[in-house]
Design an enzyme around this catalytic site. Structure first.
Site, PDB file in Angstrom:
ATOM      1  N   HIS A 136      32.568  13.636  23.765  1.00 46.74           N
ATOM      2  CA  HIS A 136      31.918  13.927  25.036  1.00 46.74           C
ATOM      3  C   HIS A 136      30.590  14.634  24.782  1.00 46.74           C
ATOM      4  O   HIS A 136      30.465  15.460  23.873  1.00 46.74           O
ATOM      5  CB  HIS A 136      32.822  14.792  25.916  1.00 46.74           C
ATOM      6  CG  HIS A 136      34.006  14.057  26.460  1.00 46.74           C
ATOM      7  ND1 HIS A 136      33.892  13.105  27.452  1.00 46.74           N
ATOM      8  CD2 HIS A 136      35.325  14.124  26.142  1.00 46.74           C
ATOM      9  CE1 HIS A 136      35.083  12.621  27.737  1.00 46.74           C
ATOM     10  NE2 HIS A 136      35.974  13.215  26.954  1.00 46.74           N
ATOM     11  N   SER A 152      31.267  22.662  28.415  1.00 46.89           N
ATOM     12  CA  SER A 152      32.403  22.427  29.299  1.00 46.89           C
ATOM     13  C   SER A 152      31.992  21.568  30.480  1.00 46.89           C
ATOM     14  O   SER A 152      30.813  21.447  30.828  1.00 46.89           O
ATOM     15  CB  SER A 152      32.970  23.765  29.791  1.00 46.89           C
ATOM     16  OG  SER A 152      31.965  24.500  30.471  1.00 46.89           O
ATOM     17  N   SER A 153      32.970  20.942  31.121  1.00 48.25           N
ATOM     18  CA  SER A 153      32.711  20.062  32.254  1.00 48.25           C
ATOM     19  C   SER A 153      32.060  20.835  33.400  1.00 48.25           C
ATOM     20  O   SER A 153      32.489  21.934  33.751  1.00 48.25           O
ATOM     21  CB  SER A 153      34.032  19.430  32.721  1.00 48.25           C
ATOM     22  OG  SER A 153      33.815  18.600  33.841  1.00 48.25           O
ATOM     23  N   GLY A 154      30.987  20.252  33.966  1.00 47.13           N
ATOM     24  CA  GLY A 154      30.314  20.868  35.099  1.00 47.13           C
ATOM     25  C   GLY A 154      29.252  21.884  34.750  1.00 47.13           C
ATOM     26  O   GLY A 154      28.650  22.485  35.652  1.00 47.13           O
ATOM     27  N   GLY A 156      26.390  21.284  33.370  1.00 46.03           N
ATOM     28  CA  GLY A 156      25.046  20.770  33.607  1.00 46.03           C
ATOM     29  C   GLY A 156      24.455  19.974  32.463  1.00 46.03           C
ATOM     30  O   GLY A 156      23.230  19.917  32.311  1.00 46.03           O
ATOM     31  N   ASP A 175      27.609  11.275  28.835  1.00 47.61           N
ATOM     32  CA  ASP A 175      29.041  11.484  29.042  1.00 47.61           C
ATOM     33  C   ASP A 175      29.878  11.153  27.805  1.00 47.61           C
ATOM     34  O   ASP A 175      30.618  11.994  27.304  1.00 47.61           O
ATOM     35  CB  ASP A 175      29.549  10.697  30.247  1.00 47.61           C
ATOM     36  CG  ASP A 175      30.991  11.045  30.576  1.00 47.61           C
ATOM     37  OD1 ASP A 175      31.292  12.245  30.669  1.00 47.61           O
ATOM     38  OD2 ASP A 175      31.812  10.122  30.714  1.00 47.61           O
ATOM     39  N   GLU A 200      25.508   9.688  34.956  1.00 39.89           N
ATOM     40  CA  GLU A 200      26.227  10.109  36.158  1.00 39.89           C
ATOM     41  C   GLU A 200      25.717  11.488  36.567  1.00 39.89           C
ATOM     42  O   GLU A 200      25.821  12.451  35.800  1.00 39.89           O
ATOM     43  CB  GLU A 200      27.737  10.176  35.908  1.00 39.89           C
ATOM     44  CG  GLU A 200      28.507  10.637  37.137  1.00 39.89           C
ATOM     45  CD  GLU A 200      29.964  10.950  36.841  1.00 39.89           C
ATOM     46  OE1 GLU A 200      30.658  11.408  37.772  1.00 39.89           O
ATOM     47  OE2 GLU A 200      30.391  10.761  35.692  1.00 39.89           O
ATOM     48  N   ARG A 241      20.658  36.298  18.821  1.00 44.99           N
ATOM     49  CA  ARG A 241      19.354  36.599  19.410  1.00 44.99           C
ATOM     50  C   ARG A 241      18.209  36.366  18.428  1.00 44.99           C
ATOM     51  O   ARG A 241      17.072  36.121  18.840  1.00 44.99           O
ATOM     52  CB  ARG A 241      19.319  38.053  19.907  1.00 44.99           C
ATOM     53  CG  ARG A 241      20.360  38.340  20.977  1.00 44.99           C
ATOM     54  CD  ARG A 241      20.174  39.703  21.581  1.00 44.99           C
ATOM     55  NE  ARG A 241      18.881  39.840  22.254  1.00 44.99           N
ATOM     56  CZ  ARG A 241      18.478  40.950  22.862  1.00 44.99           C
ATOM     57  NH1 ARG A 241      19.260  42.018  22.884  1.00 44.99           N
ATOM     58  NH2 ARG A 241      17.295  40.998  23.438  1.00 44.99           N
TER      59      ARG A 241
END
Length: 313
Positions: A136, A152-154, A156, A175, A200, A241
């Site tokens: 993915h 992670s899913s969602g 962006g 995707d 998508e 950093r």
């Protein structure tokens, strides 16, 4: 599975004979140049490989009698032999054509030099026969570097990829990314055929990137040089950093450099990825801003130490 016709079409080779037999399958990326076999030594003849004949082989064959040629070519032509490839546009012995036709083996011809032609065929077969793994993420080409965006899913990933495309960079896959190892140090990523050039976007749906942004906005495959992991910003998470940490991820048994970018409101992730790609390229060319900072810091500490000694005196 690769068929002989795929090699002919992709490498723009000419079919000399056996055009009806181009559906033969090739199962090995290795190429055979039957030198010893032309002398009659067939103990270790790799009959299931593509047989490439160049200047040395054809010159040796020309010194044979017609009967000797017929005998040798009869042994060379095995029913599992995918095809014969003649390089440099050299003349093809009639005895080889007759023997190949009897076993339904195509003969391919090219004007390309033997070594270069063998390399082209071998590279193409390695890419097609390599084991593929689906992962993915969003794969984009940024300043010539293949950058794989994960998270992670969602979080962006696709939206960040879309912003990079609007900035002039190119989409390889959204995707789902199919990856395979080209060699011990190189992993290639490409899009599955069903998702090629498509993205998508939540709230919008499926978009065709090539149709909206043009052919220059997409690529079929890319060497994955850097992995960018997007992670929600949190006070509990620790992020590098200074850029002194060296992290990598295993992709198709190839270690690929990885950086983690915190995501929060107000951060332009696409621009940060652009800068990360440029910084990574600078490091590969021998310039490391982190080392420069550490050297400057060490020099400052040394100067202060000398000043303190002078003050004590």
């Amino acid at each position: 599975m690769v068929q002989v016709k795929d090699i002919v079409n992709q490498l723009h080779l000419d079919v000399y004979s056996g055009e009806d037999f181009l559906n033969h399958t090739v199962t090995s990326s290795e190429i055979s140049r039957p030198g010893l076999e032309l002398t009659g030594y067939f103990n270790y003849y790799p009959y299931d490989r593509i047989q490439v004949l160049g200047m040395k082989e054809i010159t040796f064959i020309e010194k044979m009698t017609s009967a000797e040629k017929s005998m040798i070519f009869k042994k060379l032509c095995n029913e599992d032999t995918p095809c014969f490839v003649i390089a440099r546009g050299l003349s093809i012995p009639e005895e080889l054509v007759n023997a190949a036709n009897k076993k339904e083996i195509p003969i391919i011809q090219s004007t390309i030099s033997t070594s270069r032609l063998s390399g082209m065929i071998s590279n193409f077969l390695e890419s097609q026969l390599a084991e593929r793994v689906s992962i993915h993420g969003v794969l984009v080409e940024v300043y010539g570097l293949g950058v794989l965006i994960q998270g992670s899913s969602g979080i962006g990933k696709s939206e960040t990829g879309l912003e990079l495309i609007k900035k002039g960079h190119r989409l390889i896959a959204d995707d789902r990314v199919d990856i395979y190892r080209q060699d011990e140090r190189t992993v290639i990523g490409e899009s599955p055929k069903i998702l090629e050039h498509l993205m998508e976007i939540r709230g919008v749906g499926i978009i065709d990137v090539m149709n909206l942004f043009g052919a220059s906005a997409v690529r079929n495959h890319a060497h994955i040089s850097l992995v960018v992991n997007l992670q929600d910003w949190s006070v509990d998470n620790t992020f590098d950093r200074l850029g002194s940490g060296t992290e990598s991820i295993d992709l198709a048994h190839v270690p690929v450099p990885k950086i983690t970018i915190p995501v929060s409101n107000g951060r332009n992730v696409a621009t940060i990825i652009e800068v990360a790609a440029m910084n990574f390229r600078a490091k590969t060319m021998g310039y490391d801003a982190t080392k420069k900072f550490e050297n400057n810091l060490a020099q400052l500490i040394a100067e202060n130490s000398e000043s303190d000694k002078e003050f004590d005196k």
